[in-house]
Design a protein around this motif. Structure first.
Motif, mmCIF file in Angstrom:
data_model
loop_
_atom_site.group_PDB
_atom_site.id
_atom_site.type_symbol
_atom_site.label_atom_id
_atom_site.label_comp_id
_atom_site.label_asym_id
_atom_site.label_seq_id
_atom_site.Cartn_x
_atom_site.Cartn_y
_atom_site.Cartn_z
ATOM 1 N N ALA A 45 0.700 -1.073 0.046
ATOM 2 C CA ALA A 45 -0.047 -0.219 0.160
ATOM 3 C C ALA A 45 0.870 1.255 -0.010
ATOM 4 N N THR A 46 2.284 1.054 0.248
ATOM 5 C CA THR A 46 2.944 2.359 -0.030
ATOM 6 C C THR A 46 3.723 2.351 -1.056
ATOM 7 N N GLY A 47 3.443 1.226 -2.153
ATOM 8 C CA GLY A 47 4.433 1.410 -3.229
ATOM 9 C C GLY A 47 3.793 1.504 -4.540
ATOM 10 N N ALA A 97 -1.810 -3.177 4.047
ATOM 11 C CA ALA A 97 -0.898 -4.283 4.672
ATOM 12 C C ALA A 97 0.580 -3.718 4.403
ATOM 13 N N VAL A 98 1.573 -3.722 5.496
ATOM 14 C CA VAL A 98 2.758 -3.379 5.554
ATOM 15 C C VAL A 98 3.649 -3.919 6.233
ATOM 16 N N ARG A 99 4.804 -3.866 6.062
ATOM 17 C CA ARG A 99 5.829 -4.620 7.108
ATOM 18 C C ARG A 99 6.106 -3.523 8.090
ATOM 19 N N THR A 100 5.967 -2.449 8.220
ATOM 20 C CA THR A 100 6.066 -1.571 9.326
ATOM 21 C C THR A 100 4.995 -0.183 9.390
ATOM 22 N N LEU A 101 4.329 -0.284 10.450
ATOM 23 C CA LEU A 101 3.215 0.493 10.621
ATOM 24 C C LEU A 101 3.702 2.116 10.322
ATOM 25 N N ASP A 102 4.831 2.469 10.752
ATOM 26 C CA ASP A 102 5.181 3.908 10.764
ATOM 27 C C ASP A 102 5.308 4.321 9.157
ATOM 28 N N ASP A 118 -0.645 9.011 8.897
ATOM 29 C CA ASP A 118 -1.618 8.813 10.042
ATOM 30 C C ASP A 118 -3.075 8.857 9.484
ATOM 31 N N GLY A 119 -4.022 8.208 10.223
ATOM 32 C CA GLY A 119 -5.176 8.138 9.802
ATOM 33 C C GLY A 119 -5.618 7.043 8.796
ATOM 34 N N VAL A 120 -4.565 6.522 8.241
ATOM 35 C CA VAL A 120 -5.066 5.251 7.389
ATOM 36 C C VAL A 120 -4.996 3.928 8.204
ATOM 37 N N ALA A 121 -6.014 3.084 8.015
ATOM 38 C CA ALA A 121 -5.907 1.870 8.926
ATOM 39 C C ALA A 121 -4.709 0.914 8.251
ATOM 40 N N SER A 122 -4.179 0.282 9.063
ATOM 41 C CA SER A 122 -3.054 -0.431 8.567
ATOM 42 C C SER A 122 -2.716 -1.717 9.473
ATOM 43 N N ALA A 182 0.514 -4.811 10.197
ATOM 44 C CA ALA A 182 1.774 -5.041 10.162
ATOM 45 C C ALA A 182 1.637 -6.794 9.677
ATOM 46 N N VAL A 183 2.292 -7.031 8.634
ATOM 47 C CA VAL A 183 2.154 -8.421 7.976
ATOM 48 C C VAL A 183 3.576 -8.778 7.585
#
Length: 287
Positions: free
Chosen positions: A8-10, A30-35, A39-43, A45-46
């Motif tokens: 989702a960050t790519g 779904a990301v490796r690190t929540l940071d 902010d405000g986007v549901a996430s 860590a996977v």
């Protein structure tokens, strides 16, 4: 309802996440690190290699969008095993897989991914779980043309240089147009199997150059360069290891007459969704 969006960050996942949220769908990054997420986007860590963390994220999900990150085949197959195991355990309502440009819908073609390749294995393994599945089959992404070594020469010299023959037709597609198809497939389960996305008929180098000329307000011509020359241009950007597979891809494409989708299984035919023209896409690209 919950939709899990990998990467989702790519480049691929970010437009899908944005399009899902814009449509009012409760999408989770779904990301490796929540940071890594705004902010405000549901996430959540996977770990793509950990079936347990994936199954926990997929549990109760209405849909999952997934694609395999670039990497060695051994690592990709590890991801495939974890993803397929998690889907079989969690049974999300829907899975949409992106091929990331790998060809899976041209049997008999030298470009077709091998049956034991990571992407073919992922499609087969997820399909075997019985979960409703759709596959978004892309060719080349228009965003490739925004690399500084490509768009820069068009802007400064009026020459669009790319490692494909002048008359080579390609079903180019933007990430945002792919996202539109993914959103439809995640939220409407009536279409399953492979959905090819991209321009049809395919676009040639001069077609792309004409679009750049319109956007830049100057003459732009197309110049075909060799895959090896392209590799030398991008190596400072990505490093030799990452550039190697790119060179291999374009060497393979140069042995073919075209790289285009078939109309029968296209998004145009199956979903009534057509990609924007290159001119319309470029209108929203800053230079």
């Amino acid at each position: 309802m919950t939709y899990i969006i990998h990467g989702a960050t790519g480049a691929q996942g970010s437009p899908v996440l944005a399009a899902m949220l814009a449509a009012g769908n409760p999408a989770v990054a779904a990301v490796r690190t929540l940071d890594a997420v705004n902010d405000g986007v549901a996430s959540v860590a996977v770990d793509l290699a950990d079936a347990g963390s994936l199954a926990e994220a997929y549990a109760g999900a209405d849909g999952v969008f997934v694609h395999l990150p670039m990497g060695p085949p051994e690592q990709s197959l590890q991801y495939v095993e974890a993803i397929a195991t998690a889907v079989a355990k969690a049974k999300p309502a829907r899975v949409v897989i992106s091929t990331s440009g790998q060809i899976v819908d041209q049997p008999g073609s030298p470009l077709q991914a091998n049956d034991d390749s990571p992407i073919a294995t992922l499609i087969r393994r997820v399909g075997d779980t019985g979960v409703s599945t759709a596959v978004v089959a892309t060719r080349l992404y228009l965003e490739n043309l925004l690399l500084p070594v490509v768009s820069g020469s068009a802007t400064l010299d009026g020459v669009l240089r790319y490692p494909l023959p002048t008359a080579f037709a390609t079903s180019w597609i933007s990430h945002s147009d792919v996202a539109e198809v993914v959103v439809r497939l995640l939220t409407d389960h009536s279409t399953t199997g492979i959905v090819a996305v991209g321009a049809h008929p395919g676009l040639t180098g001069p077609d792309l150059a004409a679009a750049f000329a319109g956007r830049l307000g100057r003459d732009v011509t197309y110049e075909a360069i060799t895959p090896e020359a392209f590799g030398e241009l991008i190596s400072p950007l990505f490093g030799p290891e990452a550039s190697g597979p790119v060179v291999d891809l374009y060497q393979a494409l140069n042995t073919q007459e075209r790289n285009t989708i078939a109309p029968d299984n296209s998004a145009q035919s199956l979903l009534g969704i057509s990609p924007r023209s290159v001119e319309d896409w470029l209108a929203n690209v800053p230079f």
